[in-house]
Every structure is written in C-alpha cells, then in structure tokens.
Write an enzyme that holds these catalytic residues in place. Structure first.
Site, PDB file in Angstrom:
ATOM      1  N   CYS A 113       0.814  -1.222   0.000  1.00 29.54           N
ATOM      2  CA  CYS A 113       0.000   0.000   0.000  1.00 29.54           C
ATOM      3  C   CYS A 113       0.846   1.269   0.000  1.00 29.54           C
ATOM      4  O   CYS A 113       0.359   2.342  -0.351  1.00 29.54           O
ATOM      5  CB  CYS A 113      -0.961   0.004   1.184  1.00 29.54           C
ATOM      6  SG  CYS A 113      -2.143  -1.338   1.105  1.00 29.54           S
ATOM      7  N   HIS A 250      -3.329   7.633   1.883  1.00 28.83           N
ATOM      8  CA  HIS A 250      -3.699   6.301   1.401  1.00 28.83           C
ATOM      9  C   HIS A 250      -5.101   6.003   1.910  1.00 28.83           C
ATOM     10  O   HIS A 250      -5.431   6.271   3.067  1.00 28.83           O
ATOM     11  CB  HIS A 250      -2.698   5.268   1.930  1.00 28.83           C
ATOM     12  CG  HIS A 250      -3.132   3.850   1.699  1.00 28.83           C
ATOM     13  ND1 HIS A 250      -3.570   3.407   0.476  1.00 28.83           N
ATOM     14  CD2 HIS A 250      -3.203   2.789   2.536  1.00 28.83           C
ATOM     15  CE1 HIS A 250      -3.890   2.131   0.576  1.00 28.83           C
ATOM     16  NE2 HIS A 250      -3.681   1.722   1.812  1.00 28.83           N
ATOM     17  N   ASN A 280     -10.062  -0.029  -0.482  1.00 28.82           N
ATOM     18  CA  ASN A 280      -8.606   0.070  -0.408  1.00 28.82           C
ATOM     19  C   ASN A 280      -8.025  -0.526  -1.688  1.00 28.82           C
ATOM     20  O   ASN A 280      -8.095  -1.736  -1.899  1.00 28.82           O
ATOM     21  CB  ASN A 280      -8.114  -0.688   0.835  1.00 28.82           C
ATOM     22  CG  ASN A 280      -6.600  -0.603   1.012  1.00 28.82           C
ATOM     23  OD1 ASN A 280      -5.879  -0.183   0.113  1.00 28.82           O
ATOM     24  ND2 ASN A 280      -6.130  -1.017   2.175  1.00 28.82           N
TER      25      ASN A 280
END
Ligand code: UT7
Length: 323
Positions: A113, A250, A280
């Site tokens: 990520c 993020h 996500n």
C-alpha cells in the site's frame, strides 16, 4: 535546482461496481458494519481477464492526455503494484508496450500500500539526479485476485483500480514555494511483516496465495507511523500543518484517515477522501485520489500537498509536494 513537477494525472476504474450489500449474499456481514468500521460503501472489481496492466494502461493514457504528451515523450515508467500480471516481466514493461512506447525504461516497485509513495520517491530521485526528465509513475492493482472470499475481515475492504502521475524535470529556486516534490520520507520494518501478508509466492509455495491481515494490529501502527512520516517531510521542508493546503492519504480506512489528521492538527476539510467509492486499492489509492481530486477541483496548481501511506512490510512513507 531541478524539481520533479506534476505535469499530468489520470485514473481508471473497472466498470463493475460492487456495493457493500453484495457481500451479505455469501458472508455474515452488513453494509452497516463495513461502513462504520472502514468508511467503505462500494468498490470496483476488474472484469474476468482484465489485468493490472490493462487498468494501468488506461490510467497512463488519461495522464498523458492531461499532460498533452505522447508515450515516447516519457523516459521511464515506475509502476507500483503487488498484483502483477505475471511473475516476470515487470508489469511496467507490459504497460510500456501497451502504450506503444518504444524508448526509455520501465520497472515495478513492490511496497504494497506504500508502493506509490516509494515509486514517487524513486522517480523524484531519478529526475533530480538527471537520469530521466519525464517519469510516468503508476499505481495499479487487482486486489480482487488475492482475496480470500471466506474471510469477512479482509475481502470487504479492498478494490481494483489504477492511477498515474507524470513527473517532469523543471528548474526551481530551491525554496518550498517551488512547484514539485519538496521532501520524501521512506520507512519499513520487516519485523512486522506477518501482520499483513499474502500466504503464497514464487519461491515459497509456488502459488499466488491470499491476503491475510491482523487488522487491529495494522490499525495500531498506521496512525502513529503515518503521522511520524508526515511530520518528517514537513520538517525537511520547513513547513507546518498550517501551511498544508491538501492532504492525500492512502485510502484504507476512514478511521485511520481521520485519526491521522487529528494527530497532525490537519482539519478534515483539507483531506481528500475517496475510500467510500474505491475501497482500499493499495498502491493505486493515492494516484486515484489525486486524479479524482484534481477533476473535482479539490487539488489545484500551486497548492502544498502532503501524501502518506502504510502497508505490508510494514512499509510506509510520505511525500510533500507543491502541485
Ligand atoms: O492498506 C493497508 C493497511 N490496512 C489497513 O490500514 C487496515 C487496518 N485495519 C482496519 O482498517 C480495521 O482494523 C478493520 C476495518 C480491518 C477492522 O476494524 P476493527 O474495528 O479493528 O474491527 P475488529 O477486527 O476488531 O473486529 C471487530 C469484530 C470482530 O468480532 P468479535 O471478535 O468482536 O466478535 C470481527 O469478527 O467485527 C467482526 N468482523 C466483522 N463483522 C461483520 C470482522 N469483519 C467483519 C465483517 N462484518 N466484514
């Protein structure tokens, strides 16, 4: 001094949109749980046969259009992904060919990520050192391919998508009023590799494996580490939270986003939030959010922007830039 400035941005989301309710058809879960624990309402899933490079190519084409550039104007592609098309070659080279780009070089970055932050930082270093003048930085993922659909603690959280940014060398004054990347901070701590990982791989199991996450543990690290990295880049550039115009975090969980903003004394009005629509998307989440924010007028030329991410590794970091 040379600065790596944003010249264009773009994104692509697969057509299929999956609302939270879809999961209740095969899992003990609810729209209410997913919304209240993560902020996620829907996500996009790639169609059968649609690969990470397919999404990346569409996002890259959008960024090239935004920049008014052709593929052969680009010197390098840095593509962040944890869901590559193949074990090798790098998905970036598949994108290079797909764009019709016949020069330059292309490689992948794998920091889960935090991948886009790592890719941005690498691209910045290549531009500042004179190795490349224009770099296409892409975050692209098909996390739907590594979900365990029986694990309600993870499969409701992730989505597919791609975003791309074109960075270009330009002369700056060396002050924090320059457009472009002003500071970067990269961190990792492999002691925590087990709390967010995929259960397979080439050299261990010869399988692709499925995503496994100790959500609470990751959450515990996230707010503290994201805040620390954000402060690090602000300190490097000599700016404070009051100077920041926009935060592009993020997009993993709205509670992590608000918790980090609170810790940094950054009001939520300055924070770009897209997690409700994308879930996500790992390395794709930041360029996706940047592209959406620019389109909706939330991100404008000359604004001071901080972006931060954390994910498997653990790997985390932040970048400060003037848009
Ligand atoms: O991008 C990489 C970084 N990743 C992240 O940042 C993710 C970090 N973690 C998180 O976002 C959160 O920890 C989650 C959203 C994953 C979970 O939220 P939580 O508030 O930490 O919940 P929890 O894991 O403590 O679970 C609470 C309860 C559990 O039940 P018990 O044991 O308390 O009875 C879970 O079994 O919720 C249950 N649960 C669910 N219930 C309904 C877990 N998943 C679900 C679900 N639907 N989908």
């Amino acid at each position: 001094m040379i600065r790596a400035q944003v010249r264009g941005v773009g994104h692509y989301l697969p057509e299929r949109v999956v609302e939270n309710d879809w999961f209740t058809t095969f899992l003990e879960t609810s729209d209410e749980w997913i919304r209240s624990r993560s902020g996620i309402e829907r996500r996009h899933f790639a169609a059968e046969g649609q690969t990470t490079s397919d999404l990346a190519i569409r996002a890259a084409q959008a960024a090239l259009n935004d920049a008014g550039l052709r593929p052969d104007d680009i010197d390098a592609i840095v593509l962040a992904t944890s869901t590559p098309d193949l074990t090798f070659p790098a998905t970036a080279t598949i994108v290079q060919a797909g764009l019709g780009m016949t020069r330059g070089f292309a490689f992948d970055v794998q920091a889960v990520c935090a991948g886009f932050i790592y890719a941005l930082s690498n691209a910045n270093a290549m531009i500042v050192s004179g190795q490349a003048k224009r770099v296409l930085v892409i975050g692209a993922e098909t996390f739907s391919r590594i979900m365990n659909w029986e694990d309600r603690g993870t499969c409701v959280l992730f989505g597919d998508g791609a975003g791309a940014l074109i960075l270009e060398a330009a002369e700056g004054d060396g002050t924090n009023f320059d457009r472009g990347i002003l500071a970067t901070d990269l961190q990792s701590d492999g002691r925590f590799r087990d709390i967010l990982q995929v259960s397979g791989g080439v050299s261990s199991s010869q399988t692709t494996g499925h995503l496994m996450m100790a959500g609470k543990e990751v959450f515990r690290h996230a707010v503290e580490k994201l805040a620390t990295s954000t402060v690090a880049v602000m300190d490097q550039a000599g700016v404070t939270a009051a100077d920041i115009d926009r935060v592009v975090p993020h997009q993993a969980n709205v509670r992590i986003i608000t918790g980090t903003a609170r810790k940094l004394a950054l009001p939520m009005e300055k924070v770009v939030v897209t997690v409700q629509d994308h879930g996500n998307t790992s390395a794709a989440s930041i360029p996706l959010a940047m592209s959406v924010a620019q389109s909706s007028g939330q991100l404008n030329r000359g604004e001071l922007v901080v972006t931060e991410a954390i994910g498997g590794g653990l790997a985390w970091g932040a970048v400060l830039l003037r848009w």
